[in-house]
Design a protein around this motif. Structure first.
Motif: not given
Length: 129
Positions: A102-120
């Protein structure tokens, strides 16, 4: 969880491509999914993201209005539809999942790479001028 991207290729400027990403995760429907891309000699950058239920999306300014991200939780799949492609869109495109549910999105801040994993492994997109 394993992630697999597909759909990359060579296309002329102005053309379209459809990238797909599938996940083996049993928690797919609870995580935000995103696409990032990395061009040679550059940092990996955010492209687009979609929340767990598909109701909210976010895009990098450079692709807004040209790219569309969507997901199908029944198929554990995320799609990035890319139109009006430009040579500067050329890169390896990676799909990833948020590290927390349930990682939220908001237009003020772009998602950070460090918040994501399991890269293809990534899929190459090349746009010729």
């Amino acid at each position: 969880a394993q992630i697999q991207e597909s759909g990359g290729g060579l296309v002329q400027a102005g053309g379209s491509l459809r990238l797909s990403c599938t996940s083996s995760s049993s928690t797919f429907s609870r995580v935000t999914m995103a696409w990032f891309r990395q061009a040679p000699g550059k940092e990996r950058e955010f492209v687009a993201a979609v929340t767990w239920g598909g109701t909210s999306t976010e895009y990098a300014h450079s692709v807004k209005g040209r790219f569309t991200i969507s997901r199908d939780n029944a198929k554990n799949m995320v799609v990035l539809q890319m139109t009006s492609l430009k040579p500067e869109d050329s890169a390896v495109y990676y799909c990833a999942r948020s590290l927390r549910a349930f990682y939220p999105l908001n237009s003020a801040t772009l998602p950070r790479r460090i918040d994501f994993g399991s890269w293809g492994q990534g899929t190459q997109v090349t746009v010729s001028s």
